[in-house]
Design a protein around this motif. Structure first.
Motif, PDB file in Angstrom:
ATOM      1  N   SER A  64      22.147   0.057  35.403  1.00 38.65           N
ATOM      2  CA  SER A  64      22.493   0.029  36.824  1.00 38.65           C
ATOM      3  C   SER A  64      22.821  -1.374  37.341  1.00 38.65           C
ATOM      4  N   THR A  65      22.766  -2.354  36.453  1.00 42.88           N
ATOM      5  CA  THR A  65      23.230  -3.705  36.764  1.00 42.88           C
ATOM      6  C   THR A  65      24.367  -4.007  35.792  1.00 42.88           C
ATOM      7  N   PRO A  66      25.582  -3.495  36.080  1.00 45.38           N
ATOM      8  CA  PRO A  66      26.704  -3.641  35.141  1.00 45.38           C
ATOM      9  C   PRO A  66      26.993  -5.101  34.806  1.00 45.38           C
ATOM     10  N   ALA A  67      27.174  -5.360  33.508  1.00 47.24           N
ATOM     11  CA  ALA A  67      27.332  -6.733  33.040  1.00 47.24           C
ATOM     12  C   ALA A  67      28.758  -7.086  32.638  1.00 47.24           C
ATOM     13  N   TYR A  68      29.646  -6.101  32.529  1.00 49.83           N
ATOM     14  CA  TYR A  68      30.984  -6.356  32.009  1.00 49.83           C
ATOM     15  C   TYR A  68      32.015  -6.297  33.131  1.00 49.83           C
ATOM     16  N   THR A  69      32.653  -7.413  33.409  1.00 50.84           N
ATOM     17  CA  THR A  69      33.666  -7.488  34.448  1.00 50.84           C
ATOM     18  C   THR A  69      34.992  -6.970  33.899  1.00 50.84           C
ATOM     19  N   VAL A  70      35.542  -5.978  34.579  1.00 51.31           N
ATOM     20  CA  VAL A  70      36.815  -5.387  34.179  1.00 51.31           C
ATOM     21  C   VAL A  70      37.947  -5.893  35.064  1.00 51.31           C
ATOM     22  N   VAL A  71      37.690  -6.002  36.358  1.00 52.37           N
ATOM     23  CA  VAL A  71      38.683  -6.497  37.318  1.00 52.37           C
ATOM     24  C   VAL A  71      38.037  -7.613  38.121  1.00 52.37           C
ATOM     25  N   ALA A  72      38.670  -8.763  38.141  1.00 48.41           N
ATOM     26  CA  ALA A  72      38.195  -9.891  38.947  1.00 48.41           C
ATOM     27  C   ALA A  72      39.417 -10.562  39.560  1.00 48.41           C
ATOM     28  N   SER A  73      40.168  -9.801  40.353  1.00 53.08           N
ATOM     29  CA  SER A  73      41.436 -10.303  40.868  1.00 53.08           C
ATOM     30  C   SER A  73      41.270 -11.242  42.050  1.00 53.08           C
ATOM     31  N   GLY A  74      40.138 -11.149  42.743  1.00 49.25           N
ATOM     32  CA  GLY A  74      39.960 -11.994  43.918  1.00 49.25           C
ATOM     33  C   GLY A  74      40.550 -11.383  45.167  1.00 49.25           C
ATOM     34  N   THR A  75      41.735 -10.765  45.055  1.00 43.67           N
ATOM     35  CA  THR A  75      42.381 -10.162  46.212  1.00 43.67           C
ATOM     36  C   THR A  75      42.521  -8.671  45.988  1.00 43.67           C
ATOM     37  N   ALA A  76      42.151  -7.894  46.983  1.00 38.66           N
ATOM     38  CA  ALA A  76      42.352  -6.445  46.959  1.00 38.66           C
ATOM     39  C   ALA A  76      43.561  -6.166  47.839  1.00 38.66           C
ATOM     40  N   THR A  77      44.632  -5.704  47.234  1.00 38.07           N
ATOM     41  CA  THR A  77      45.882  -5.465  47.943  1.00 38.07           C
ATOM     42  C   THR A  77      46.012  -3.990  48.296  1.00 38.07           C
ATOM     43  N   ALA A  78      46.346  -3.687  49.537  1.00 34.00           N
ATOM     44  CA  ALA A  78      46.518  -2.301  49.962  1.00 34.00           C
ATOM     45  C   ALA A  78      47.528  -1.602  49.052  1.00 34.00           C
TER      46      ALA A  78
END
Length: 109
Positions: A64-78
């Motif tokens: 329940s504490t996920p350790a693997y980053t899949v998306v780290a884009s910084g910006t969430a675009t509509a």
């Protein structure tokens, strides 16, 4: 050994219809790690951004504490769609600042 793929595919004839389980509302909420209701198989999870924001992050993991980053884009675009293969029983955590999800669906694979 050489394998040949025919119109029927590598594993036999094409099925007239196919089926895969679909979870139309997985219920992932901003900042909260959660599992899918079906933890017996892998799923492709599709998350569509509704309202834009920053600090966009998707993590997965077996706890329940996920350790693997899949998306780290910084910006969430509509309109952006993030796709993640979620192994059976694993957790997914999506988080972003001011962003919302417009749609989410999980399809078994």
């Amino acid at each position: 050994m050489t394998q040949y793929v025919t119109a029927g595919g590598i594993n036999g004839p094409l099925a007239a219809t196919g089926s895969a389980p679909v979870i139309s509302s997985p219920g992932f909420a901003n900042g909260t790690a959660a599992q899918l209701p079906d933890i017996t198989q892998d799923y492709m999870v599709y998350l569509e951004i509704g309202t834009a924001g920053t600090a966009n992050l998707v993590k997965i993991g077996p706890t329940s504490t996920p350790a693997y980053t899949v998306v780290a884009s910084g910006t969430a675009t509509a309109g952006e769609v993030m796709t993640v293969r979620l192994p059976a029983g694993w957790y997914l955590q999506w988080s972003a600042t001011t962003a919302t999800l417009a749609n989410q669906v999980a399809i078994g694979c």
